[in-house]
Write an enzyme that holds these catalytic residues in place. Structure first.
Site, PDB file in Angstrom:
ATOM      1  N   CYS A   1       0.822  -1.205   0.000  1.00  0.00           N
ATOM      2  CA  CYS A   1       0.000   0.000   0.000  1.00  0.00           C
ATOM      3  C   CYS A   1       0.865   1.267   0.000  1.00  0.00           C
ATOM      4  O   CYS A   1       1.459   1.598  -1.010  1.00  0.00           O
ATOM      5  CB  CYS A   1      -0.986  -0.033   1.178  1.00  0.00           C
TER       6      CYS A   1
ATOM      7  N   HIS B   1      -3.404  -5.643   1.440  1.00  0.00           N
ATOM      8  CA  HIS B   1      -2.604  -5.812   2.656  1.00  0.00           C
ATOM      9  C   HIS B   1      -2.481  -7.276   3.089  1.00  0.00           C
ATOM     10  O   HIS B   1      -3.296  -7.753   3.882  1.00  0.00           O
ATOM     11  CB  HIS B   1      -3.251  -5.022   3.801  1.00  0.00           C
TER      12      HIS B   1
ATOM     13  N   GLU C   1      -0.581  -8.589   5.206  1.00  0.00           N
ATOM     14  CA  GLU C   1      -0.337  -8.740   6.650  1.00  0.00           C
ATOM     15  C   GLU C   1      -1.637  -8.796   7.452  1.00  0.00           C
ATOM     16  O   GLU C   1      -1.617  -9.130   8.640  1.00  0.00           O
ATOM     17  CB  GLU C   1       0.580  -7.614   7.169  1.00  0.00           C
TER      18      GLU C   1
END
Lengths: 231, 83
Positions: free
Chosen positions: A85, A194, A196
């Site tokens: 991002c 994302h 994560e």
């Protein structure tokens, strides 16, 4: 394997990225934007957030920070670098990846569980996927529209450097539905979604199997670990 | 003190969602005079000393490497503005 995660002023997902590294059985190392020191890490993650409040352009000021001098030099030597991002925006601003990211076509911030297709498994960060695999990764951005000139787009497509593509819905008006790309060598990858945030059952995106069960993101970090072990 | 103004615009061929939103607001306010709006940036760099070729060259370099991103924007103007 030690994977550094850089914290910039305004980073939001640095701790989440560190946690994802830990879940992938690698050792997270906190790195600081103002240092000229990568602390001997084997790979670097540039996390999401709003570095410098998105002033000037997203990622522009962070891309000119002290640590980025070291990250750029290490990337050119082949160190695996993942930009998520705002991190992806830094990679384009620092010219490690071509093109740029502009405000979403619809003009609004978009937050959703996003279906992606893994288009390339020849990068350090996607070697653990199978080509064409469909995965779900949370996406949350206001300026994620990927753009580049026609020659660059043709080159990225021709060289298999489009790594992730939006499926079903293009959330930000990206050209060719591009969600993530890599450099020529495949060690530097940037993407808007994302990974994560998709590493632990109960806290990931919704999938067809169950709510919040998605863990597809973990495999990006595992891929880097396995690539390192294989060398 | 002299000020040098740098103006940056999003590339003409790219969609400018900010400008589009303002154009939409104009239409809702009943103005039909303007067909489109584009929004750019103006930077004012103030310094002490004469405006000479060296300063202008330095500003040009800063404008092209930091103040704008050639992939998505164009530097459309650099001029001295005595205040």
């Amino acid at each position: 394997m030690r994977i550094g995660v850089v914290t910039f002023p305004g980073s939001l997902d640095d701790r989440d990225a560190q946690r994802a590294v830990r879940f992938a059985d690698a050792e997270p190392v906190a790195l600081w934007h103002g240092d000229h020191d990568l602390q001997g890490v084997d790979a670097v993650v540039l996390p999401g957030g709003f570095s410098y409040g998105d002033y000037l352009r997203c990622g522009a000021i962070a891309a000119r920070s002290a640590i980025m001098t070291e990250v750029i030099a290490a990337a050119e030597q082949g160190m695996p670098i993942l930009g998520i991002c705002n991190g992806f925006q830094m990679l384009t601003e620092s010219h490690l990846l071509p093109g740029g990211l502009i405000r979403n076509e619809a003009g609004s911030f978009v937050c959703r569980d996003q279906l992606l297709r893994v288009e390339s498994t020849s990068t350090t960060w996607t070697s653990g996927f199978s080509a064409g695999e469909e995965i779900i990764i949370p996406l949350k951005n206001g300026e994620g529209g990927y753009i580049a000139d026609a020659v660059t787009i043709e080159r990225l497509e021709g060289e298999g450097r489009v790594v992730f593509r939006y499926l079903g819905y293009n959330p930000n008006g990206s050209m060719n539905d591009i969600a993530g790309i890599s450099n020529e060598r495949g060690n530097v990858v940037g993407l808007m979604p994302h990974p994560e945030h998709a590493i632990e059952p109960g806290f990931g995106p919704d999938t067809a199997d169950a709510m919040r069960s998605g863990v597809d993101g973990l495999r990006l970090f595992r891929s880097a670990l396995e690539s390192a072990l294989a060398h | 003190m002299p000020t040098i103004v740098v103006e940056v615009m999003p590339k003409a061929e790219l969609l400018d969602p900010q400008g589009k939103a303002v154009a939409g607001a104009l239409a809702r306010l009943g103005s039909s005079t303007f067909s489109s709006v584009r929004i750019g940036k103006r930077f004012e760099l103030t310094f002490d000393g004469p405006v000479d070729d060296a300063v202008l060259a330095e500003v040009k370099d800063i404008a092209e490497t930091l103040l704008s991103n050639a992939v998505i924007e164009d530097v459309v103007g650099i001029h001295a503005d005595a205040l």
